[in-house]
Design an enzyme around this catalytic site. Structure first.
Site, PDB file in Angstrom:
ATOM      1  N   GLU A  43       1.030  -1.193   0.017  1.00 50.61           N
ATOM      2  CA  GLU A  43       0.049   0.077   0.205  1.00 50.61           C
ATOM      3  C   GLU A  43       1.018   1.115  -0.001  1.00 50.61           C
ATOM      4  OE1 GLU A  43      -2.459   2.641   3.137  1.00 50.61           O
ATOM      5  OE2 GLU A  43      -2.702   0.262   3.363  1.00 50.61           O
ATOM      6  N   LYS A 133     -10.626  -2.186   7.485  1.00 51.85           N
ATOM      7  CA  LYS A 133      -9.138  -2.012   8.167  1.00 51.85           C
ATOM      8  C   LYS A 133      -9.851  -1.523   9.720  1.00 51.85           C
ATOM      9  CE  LYS A 133      -6.107   1.953   8.209  1.00 51.85           C
ATOM     10  NZ  LYS A 133      -5.702   3.275   6.970  1.00 51.85           N
TER      11      LYS A 133
END
Length: 209
Positions: A43, A133
């Site tokens: 990411e 998340k």
């Protein structure tokens, strides 16, 4: 698979690397290092427009190695568009904004929103978001995931925030599917341990969403 499913993205992966606020060259170098260690998913946060070149560079490097790169800290539909145009395979946000999730869906990429309470988790689930998340994970603690799994067993969590090689295993044992690690990758004392986590029980991580 739901529209926001991360099963194919995280199949076999237990660790995701976050490469934040780095020059493009350094982002690519650390991404390649992660991939060499068996950490397949990267990411690159794009909190500001200045981070977009690093994302594009990482996406290009990942394409050469058949590896996926997502865009993090995506908190507006416009930033979703920019991330999609840069080739991001998915987007990640620190919080839950359904408009951002819908924008990602329109661009054909899954979105991973941040949650910190059962109320947020339930709201995300009701919107078709089953991969979430959990942030900040170190403040929530491993027991939080065990507790939430009771009433919301269909949710899949990526633990982010304060995760390193010293505490990552505890979150995985608690039922977290993936741990996201940032600055720890640059610490030589932790790299081998993170690589072991990335390799351990890869088959158990390869579950449908």
């Amino acid at each position: 698979m739901t529209a926001h499913g991360f099963g194919p993205i995280f199949a076999g992966s237990r660790v995701m690397v976050i490469l934040r606020d780095l020059p493009s060259q350094e982002t690519v170098r650390l991404a390649n290092r992660a991939w060499d260690l068996g950490i397949d998913v990267v990411e690159v946060p794009v909190r500001t427009p200045e981070a977009m070149p690093a994302l594009r560079a990482a996406v290009a490097a990942g394409r050469d190695r058949d590896r996926l790169v997502g865009a993090g800290t995506v908190f507006s539909p416009e930033r979703v568009r920019q991330a999609a145009d840069a080739g991001a395979a998915f987007t990640v946000a620190p919080g839950l904004d359904l408009a951002v999730a819908d924008a990602a869906l329109r661009h054909g990429i899954p979105h991973l929103p941040g949650v910190a309470t059962p109320t947020e988790a339930q709201r995300a689930r009701d919107h078709g978001l089953t991969w979430l998340k959990a942030f900040p994970a170190v403040s929530l603690g491993p027991q939080w995931f065990k507790a939430v799994a009771g009433p919301l067993p269909e949710l899949r969590f990526v633990a982010t925030g304060g995760i390193d090689a010293g505490n990552a295993a505890g979150f995985l044992v608690a039922g977290v599917r993936v741990v996201a690690v940032g600055s720890a990758l640059s610490d030589p004392a932790q790299i081998d341990r993170l690589a072991e986590l990335a390799r351990d029980d890869r088959d158990t991580a390869a579950r449908p969403d």
